[in-house]
Design an enzyme around this catalytic site. Sequence first.
Site, PDB file in Angstrom:
ATOM      1  N   ASN A 165      35.704  44.381  42.007  1.00  0.00           N
ATOM      2  CA  ASN A 165      35.441  43.088  42.669  1.00  0.00           C
ATOM      3  C   ASN A 165      36.346  42.810  43.857  1.00  0.00           C
ATOM      4  O   ASN A 165      36.017  42.009  44.726  1.00  0.00           O
ATOM      5  CB  ASN A 165      35.461  41.950  41.654  1.00  0.00           C
ATOM      6  N   GLU A 263      46.317  43.118  34.198  1.00  0.00           N
ATOM      7  CA  GLU A 263      45.696  41.936  34.809  1.00  0.00           C
ATOM      8  C   GLU A 263      44.262  41.917  34.319  1.00  0.00           C
ATOM      9  O   GLU A 263      43.436  42.688  34.782  1.00  0.00           O
ATOM     10  CB  GLU A 263      45.768  42.035  36.327  1.00  0.00           C
ATOM     11  N   CYS A 297      38.270  37.084  38.852  1.00  0.00           N
ATOM     12  CA  CYS A 297      38.907  36.834  37.561  1.00  0.00           C
ATOM     13  C   CYS A 297      39.419  35.404  37.453  1.00  0.00           C
ATOM     14  O   CYS A 297      39.693  34.917  36.365  1.00  0.00           O
ATOM     15  CB  CYS A 297      40.062  37.794  37.364  1.00  0.00           C
ATOM     16  N   GLU A 469      51.902  40.006  39.314  1.00  0.00           N
ATOM     17  CA  GLU A 469      51.769  40.751  40.573  1.00  0.00           C
ATOM     18  C   GLU A 469      52.001  39.791  41.723  1.00  0.00           C
ATOM     19  O   GLU A 469      51.635  38.627  41.650  1.00  0.00           O
ATOM     20  CB  GLU A 469      50.381  41.397  40.674  1.00  0.00           C
TER      21      GLU A 469
HETATM   22  N1  LIG Z   1      43.431  39.515  36.119  1.00  0.00           N
HETATM   23  C1  LIG Z   1      43.108  40.018  37.285  1.00  0.00           C
HETATM   24  O1  LIG Z   1      43.900  40.047  38.248  1.00  0.00           O
HETATM   25  C2  LIG Z   1      41.751  40.594  37.486  1.00  0.00           C
HETATM   26  C3  LIG Z   1      41.360  40.901  38.797  1.00  0.00           C
HETATM   27  C4  LIG Z   1      40.072  41.444  38.993  1.00  0.00           C
HETATM   28  C5  LIG Z   1      39.214  41.655  37.920  1.00  0.00           C
HETATM   29  N2  LIG Z   1      39.634  41.339  36.657  1.00  0.00           N
HETATM   30  C6  LIG Z   1      38.750  41.533  35.528  1.00  0.00           C
HETATM   31  O2  LIG Z   1      38.033  42.779  35.646  1.00  0.00           O
HETATM   32  C7  LIG Z   1      36.749  42.646  35.070  1.00  0.00           C
HETATM   33  C8  LIG Z   1      35.700  43.060  36.096  1.00  0.00           C
HETATM   34  O3  LIG Z   1      36.013  44.334  36.604  1.00  0.00           O
HETATM   35  P1  LIG Z   1      35.346  45.634  35.994  1.00  0.00           P
HETATM   36  O4  LIG Z   1      33.944  45.372  35.559  1.00  0.00           O
HETATM   37  O5  LIG Z   1      35.601  46.754  36.933  1.00  0.00           O
HETATM   38  O6  LIG Z   1      36.246  45.832  34.671  1.00  0.00           O
HETATM   39  P2  LIG Z   1      36.303  47.113  33.718  1.00  0.00           P
HETATM   40  O7  LIG Z   1      37.372  46.850  32.758  1.00  0.00           O
HETATM   41  O8  LIG Z   1      34.951  47.499  33.244  1.00  0.00           O
HETATM   42  O9  LIG Z   1      36.775  48.298  34.699  1.00  0.00           O
HETATM   43  C9  LIG Z   1      37.987  48.191  35.408  1.00  0.00           C
HETATM   44  C10 LIG Z   1      38.380  49.603  35.862  1.00  0.00           C
HETATM   45  O10 LIG Z   1      38.663  50.386  34.723  1.00  0.00           O
HETATM   46  C11 LIG Z   1      37.852  51.547  34.700  1.00  0.00           C
HETATM   47  N3  LIG Z   1      37.605  51.870  33.306  1.00  0.00           N
HETATM   48  C12 LIG Z   1      36.624  51.400  32.497  1.00  0.00           C
HETATM   49  N4  LIG Z   1      36.746  51.928  31.259  1.00  0.00           N
HETATM   50  C13 LIG Z   1      37.832  52.773  31.296  1.00  0.00           C
HETATM   51  C14 LIG Z   1      38.476  53.629  30.350  1.00  0.00           C
HETATM   52  N5  LIG Z   1      38.036  53.718  29.102  1.00  0.00           N
HETATM   53  N6  LIG Z   1      39.561  54.344  30.741  1.00  0.00           N
HETATM   54  C15 LIG Z   1      40.019  54.247  32.011  1.00  0.00           C
HETATM   55  N7  LIG Z   1      39.459  53.467  32.957  1.00  0.00           N
HETATM   56  C16 LIG Z   1      38.376  52.732  32.594  1.00  0.00           C
HETATM   57  C17 LIG Z   1      36.626  51.148  35.480  1.00  0.00           C
HETATM   58  O11 LIG Z   1      35.945  52.284  35.979  1.00  0.00           O
HETATM   59  C18 LIG Z   1      37.245  50.321  36.592  1.00  0.00           C
HETATM   60  O12 LIG Z   1      37.765  51.155  37.588  1.00  0.00           O
HETATM   61  C19 LIG Z   1      36.599  41.188  34.699  1.00  0.00           C
HETATM   62  O13 LIG Z   1      36.891  41.016  33.347  1.00  0.00           O
HETATM   63  C20 LIG Z   1      37.671  40.502  35.550  1.00  0.00           C
HETATM   64  O14 LIG Z   1      38.129  39.295  34.989  1.00  0.00           O
HETATM   65  C21 LIG Z   1      40.881  40.808  36.417  1.00  0.00           C
HETATM   66  O1  LIG Z   2      39.421  38.876  40.689  1.00  0.00           O
HETATM   67  C1  LIG Z   2      40.584  38.998  40.759  1.00  0.00           C
HETATM   68  C2  LIG Z   2      41.427  38.710  41.956  1.00  0.00           C
HETATM   69  O2  LIG Z   2      42.768  38.755  41.537  1.00  0.00           O
HETATM   70  C3  LIG Z   2      41.028  37.426  42.558  1.00  0.00           C
HETATM   71  S1  LIG Z   2      42.105  36.842  43.790  1.00  0.00           S
HETATM   72  O3  LIG Z   2      41.575  37.286  45.084  1.00  0.00           O
HETATM   73  O4  LIG Z   2      43.454  37.409  43.553  1.00  0.00           O
HETATM   74  O5  LIG Z   2      42.097  35.385  43.656  1.00  0.00           O
END
Ligand SMILES: NC(=O)c1ccc[n+]([C@@H]2O[C@H](COP(=O)([O-])OP(=O)(O)OC[C@H]3O[C@@H](n4cnc5c(N)ncnc54)[C@H](O)[C@@H]3O)[C@@H](O)[C@H]2O)c1
Ligand SMILES: O=C[C@H](O)CS(=O)(=O)O
Length: 489
Positions: A165, A263, A297, A469
Amino acid sequence: MTEKQSTPPELKNASLFREKAYIAGRWIGADGGESLEVHNPATGELIGRVPNMGEAEAMRAIEAAESAQVDWCARTGKERAAVLRRFADLMMSNQDDLAKLMTIEQGKPLTESRGEISYAASFIEWFGEEAKRAYGDVIPAHQRDSRILVLKQAIGVAVAITPWNFPAAMITRKLGPALAAGCAMVARPSDATPFSALALAVLAEEAGVPEGVFSVITGKSRPIGKAFTDSPIVRKLSFTGSTEVGAQLMSQSAGTLKKLSLELGGNAPFLVFDDADVDAAVEGAIASKYRNAGQTCVCTNRFYVQAGIHDEFAEKLAAAAAGLKLGNGLDEGVKIGPLISPSAVDKVERHIADCLDRGARLLLGGKRGEGTFFPPTVLTGVAADALPMREETFGPVAPLVKFETEDEGLRLANDTEFGLASYFYSRDVSRVWRVSEGLESGMVGINTGLISTELAPFGGVKSSGLGREGSKYGIDEYMELKYLCMAGI
Ligand SMILES: NC(=O)c1ccc[n+]([C@@H]2O[C@H](COP(=O)([O-])OP(=O)(O)OC[C@H]3O[C@@H](n4cnc5c(N)ncnc54)[C@H](O)[C@@H]3O)[C@@H](O)[C@H]2O)c1
Ligand SMILES: O=C[C@H](O)CS(=O)(=O)O
């Protein structure tokens, strides 16, 4: 069978578009020659292909990082800072191309992609400056002939696994502090959005980040993730993604006791109290809910609106959301791009259906568009335990729940396993303190829907993760403290 024709992006700086991975300073394909296709979520077109690498290539990147990190760490903070400065400057001088590439592979509107490039570069800039300020301590000794010092030293080889994202910022939010601390990093971007990460590697190389200090590996997540978690050379794992995967990686890392930054998922509440400036609250709600089509997120996932202003807020929110233009992120004026995948649309539909089945009323939207496009949606009268109140929707859906008292609002807001971001609008200073202190989240937006900056500690509590972070705290995630006790003086 003839290979499907791809439509590579037209960039001013064509060198930024790479269909090779960047391992130990070399642009290479997968050992087995296999590749993964990357598609434009707005059009379905094939953008290009990246190598489908696995454990063997990951291990080579990790071993190269181990060798390269020794000299990188031996440089002074000031020397590392100079490289990071050049890196940040190159990102900004290539902002238009990096933004176009991001919109094509991720779908967000071009204005948001440009904003993300600035945001991503800010982490490189900020931590370049922090490289010169990784201070230790001199502590008054416990004995007359002793002296006590505390050193901060780079933890060593770090790995990063990042989501689709925010294809640039989620990498630089890790890469910046890692490089500043003197670490080397191997990053594995989401296979949905690898080109932004590879473009960063092009600029890092140009900025003077030495071979092996930063590698970008592409390929299936599990085998590469396994190499990352199993290798004892890797001392730090930084993951951004879902709570489910974060927990799995935490478990996989236990065998080698890695330092973790996680995160993870969110489910942000957005409270509007009777004393709020309703127009300001609507503006903040639009910013917090519909950024990246709700795929962040820290997007508001559930709205709690106090009874006295509920109807006014709901009506104004629906009117403002109706004005958000849906379409291809490259097109002028578009505010809502496509969702990343058909499964993302299915999840949004499940959440809306659950709200409606439980008696909610649809004020706006609610029906999928062409492909993976979904219009801004607003629901009222949502049940307090409906799906969006429990799960991250990750789409442009605003479910509203009415509440009566401050205590009830706070209880509803905290009734979740997550704790990343929360938001609330109130002009009562005592209430601002009570609610800020009472919310169970790592970050709180007060009379604002946008909180993200490199200057502040970004992170969550409960199931939303570990560590922070950005900010002065961010570099400590990539450093170890060493206590020196000098006696006989
Ligand atoms: N807290 C934050 O800063 C933050 C920021 C952005 C997104 N997110 C969260 O991320 C999620 C959306 O992103 P997404 O769909 O890519 O998440 P995801 O957990 O499906 O994947 C995240 C990354 O991990 C990889 N991955 C998936 N399974 C794995 C495994 N078993 N081993 C190693 N790598 C693996 C994916 O290919 C991707 O690159 C949402 O839950 C969002 O809230 C959190
Ligand atoms: O989705 C996760 C990102 O951390 C959002 S933000 O751009 O840092 O607000």
